[in-house]
Design a protein around this motif. Structure first.
Motif, PDB file in Angstrom:
ATOM      1  N   ALA A 154       0.625  -1.093   0.013  1.00 39.58           N
ATOM      2  CA  ALA A 154      -0.005   0.144   0.057  1.00 39.58           C
ATOM      3  C   ALA A 154       0.659   1.236   0.092  1.00 39.58           C
ATOM      4  O   ALA A 154       0.582   2.289  -0.723  1.00 39.58           O
ATOM      5  CB  ALA A 154      -1.084  -0.146   1.252  1.00 39.58           C
ATOM      6  N   TYR A 155       2.182   1.143   0.633  1.00 45.46           N
ATOM      7  CA  TYR A 155       2.924   2.383   0.657  1.00 45.46           C
ATOM      8  C   TYR A 155       3.373   2.610  -0.725  1.00 45.46           C
ATOM      9  O   TYR A 155       3.340   3.773  -1.196  1.00 45.46           O
ATOM     10  CB  TYR A 155       4.363   1.855   1.766  1.00 45.46           C
ATOM     11  CG  TYR A 155       5.192   2.972   1.384  1.00 45.46           C
ATOM     12  CD1 TYR A 155       5.511   4.074   1.918  1.00 45.46           C
ATOM     13  CD2 TYR A 155       6.401   2.564   0.825  1.00 45.46           C
ATOM     14  CE1 TYR A 155       6.535   4.938   2.043  1.00 45.46           C
ATOM     15  CE2 TYR A 155       7.689   3.243   0.564  1.00 45.46           C
ATOM     16  CZ  TYR A 155       7.650   4.432   1.240  1.00 45.46           C
ATOM     17  OH  TYR A 155       8.665   5.413   1.095  1.00 45.46           O
ATOM     18  N   GLY A 156       3.846   1.519  -1.505  1.00 48.24           N
ATOM     19  CA  GLY A 156       4.450   1.812  -2.767  1.00 48.24           C
ATOM     20  C   GLY A 156       3.350   2.553  -3.688  1.00 48.24           C
ATOM     21  O   GLY A 156       3.704   3.247  -4.500  1.00 48.24           O
ATOM     22  N   GLU A 157       2.151   1.895  -3.597  1.00 44.02           N
ATOM     23  CA  GLU A 157       1.223   2.160  -4.479  1.00 44.02           C
ATOM     24  C   GLU A 157       0.647   3.673  -4.304  1.00 44.02           C
ATOM     25  O   GLU A 157       0.368   4.193  -5.065  1.00 44.02           O
ATOM     26  CB  GLU A 157      -0.128   1.153  -4.484  1.00 44.02           C
ATOM     27  CG  GLU A 157       0.114  -0.068  -5.010  1.00 44.02           C
ATOM     28  CD  GLU A 157      -0.859  -1.097  -4.752  1.00 44.02           C
ATOM     29  OE1 GLU A 157      -1.980  -0.786  -4.119  1.00 44.02           O
ATOM     30  OE2 GLU A 157      -0.622  -2.266  -4.990  1.00 44.02           O
ATOM     31  N   ASP A 158       0.611   3.957  -3.158  1.00 44.41           N
ATOM     32  CA  ASP A 158       0.446   5.543  -2.624  1.00 44.41           C
ATOM     33  C   ASP A 158       1.434   6.420  -3.205  1.00 44.41           C
ATOM     34  O   ASP A 158       1.241   7.565  -3.615  1.00 44.41           O
ATOM     35  CB  ASP A 158       0.188   5.524  -1.087  1.00 44.41           C
ATOM     36  CG  ASP A 158      -0.076   6.961  -0.639  1.00 44.41           C
ATOM     37  OD1 ASP A 158      -1.282   7.401  -0.984  1.00 44.41           O
ATOM     38  OD2 ASP A 158       1.005   7.673  -0.080  1.00 44.41           O
TER      39      ASP A 158
END
Length: 393
Positions: A154-158
């Motif tokens: 989720a961190y990378g996609e954000d």
């Protein structure tokens, strides 16, 4: 040879040879696409062998010909191309492409991206394009490639989505590969602000892959552009993905790796970018995150620029003025105070009011001296002076 003749020849080679076929690229570089087909029709191995020898090639499309005698490599290439030529129908492929709204772009066309010249003899024979966007306008010195792991967090996609939205909102095209994870987040971020984005696929544009991203890729196609060097009907395979990465690297000025494991395919895009003199950037992640190990490796071993916000990426583009102070570097007002001002401020209680006279007593100054300094601190918005009372803001 006319441009139309060259177009047909290049389309034919895109059907005959894999993107990784170094012998085909060497032959076409040395003699031209049309003359290369004449050599194939004559089954003349000599010119092919000479091209291979001149360019000192091993043939990565045939694992049995690593640095072998050029004649051996040439004969293997000739057999490979001849076998395919018996099965292809160039006119049928072009008719299919036209019916589906695709177009072919070749060197000499106004739409051909000049950035591909940096690939030299590994430049694609042609590009297949689908969508209203122009390949030359959406690539090059003002474009950013946003790549990373399919197994993203989720961190990378954000990060990918927010960075892409911010850059695309400023008119900077976002390039990626249309895959799950970081690629999809980058495309969605750009589309979300009506910004330009290009998906560069490993297979034919008639087979939107992966199927789970079909609606996303349709949106990119309808509003912007899909590109591939693979003709219609070509299935995406592992080696085609790896070769596709060189196109992503070449078509963008800056390649940003948002999230990548130690052996992620995104690292191959970064390596290709580095090989042709493009700028590489990487987004750091949690130190214990396997999903960011590849990014940390790029920063540590390859000199990738560490970026944490869109503005830092924007400033890596050529002819781009700094956008101003970073949101991560807001200056603390206390940094601009003189030692005298610091001394007076330190005597003002952090959570209660006091008087200028009491401050003077605390630091051994006269009250008028204290009031002069408090006046400056009030103007800076650090304290509030109200009559005989002073407190921190």
């Amino acid at each position: 040879m006319t441009l139309d003749d060259d177009r047909i020849s290049r389309v034919t080679w895109s059907l005959l040879a894999e993107p990784s076929d170094a012998a085909a690229h060497a032959t076409c570089t040395e003699y031209g696409a049309g003359a290369g087909l004449e050599i194939l029709a004559a089954e003349d191995v000599g010119p092919i062998a000479r091209a291979i020898e001149k360019h000192r090639l091993a043939d990565p499309s045939d694992p049995t010909t690593r640095r072998q005698d050029p004649q051996v490599s040439g004969r293997a290439a000739l057999r490979r191309w001849s076998e395919r030529r018996r099965r292809i129908d160039v006119d049928a492929v072009l008719d299919q492409a036209r019916e589906q709204g695709m177009r072919v772009i070749v060197p000499g066309d106004q739409e051909w991206p000049s950035a591909l010249e940096d690939l030299d003899k590994r430049a694609p024979f042609c590009l297949w394009a689908h969508g209203p966007g122009r390949a030359d306008a959406l690539t090059g010195a003002h474009a950013v490639a946003m790549v990373g792991s399919r197994a993203s967090t989720a961190y990378g996609e954000d990060c990918a989505g927010s960075f892409s939205a911010a850059l695309a909102g400023e008119g900077i095209p976002i390039l990626s590969g249309g895959a799950y994870g970081i690629d999809a987040a980058a495309h969605r971020g750009a589309l979300g602000v009506d910004g330009a984005t290009v998906a560069i696929l490993a297979g034919g544009l008639d087979r939107l892959y992966p199927r789970g991203n079909e609606r996303l890729l349709q949106a990119v196609r309808e509003r912007h552009l899909l590109l591939s060097e693979a003709p219609p009907g070509t299935a995406p395979t592992r080696w085609r993905f790896l070769e596709r990465n060189r196109l992503i690297a070449a078509l963008a000025r800056v390649t940003v790796v948002v999230e990548a494991s130690w052996r992620s395919g995104a690292l191959s895009t970064a390596r290709r970018a580095e090989d042709i003199g493009r700028t590489i950037a990487a987004v750091p992640g949690p130190v214990a995150s396997a999903a960011s190990a590849g990014c940390h490796r790029l920063i540590r071993e390859n000199g990738a620029t560490l970026v944490t916000e869109a503005q830092e990426i924007r400033e890596l583009l050529p002819h781009t003025d700094p956008a101003g102070e970073s949101s991560h570097a807001v200056q603390d007002e206390l940094d601009i105070l003189s030692p005298v001002e610091h001394r007076v401020l330190d005597a003002v209680p952090p959570r209660s009011a006091t008087s200028p006279r009491r401050v003077g007593e605390e630091i051994g100054w006269e009250e008028r001296e204290v009031r002069a300094v408090l006046g400056r601190l009030d103007l800076l918005g650090i304290v509030r002076v109200e009559g005989e009372r002073v407190r921190r803001r």
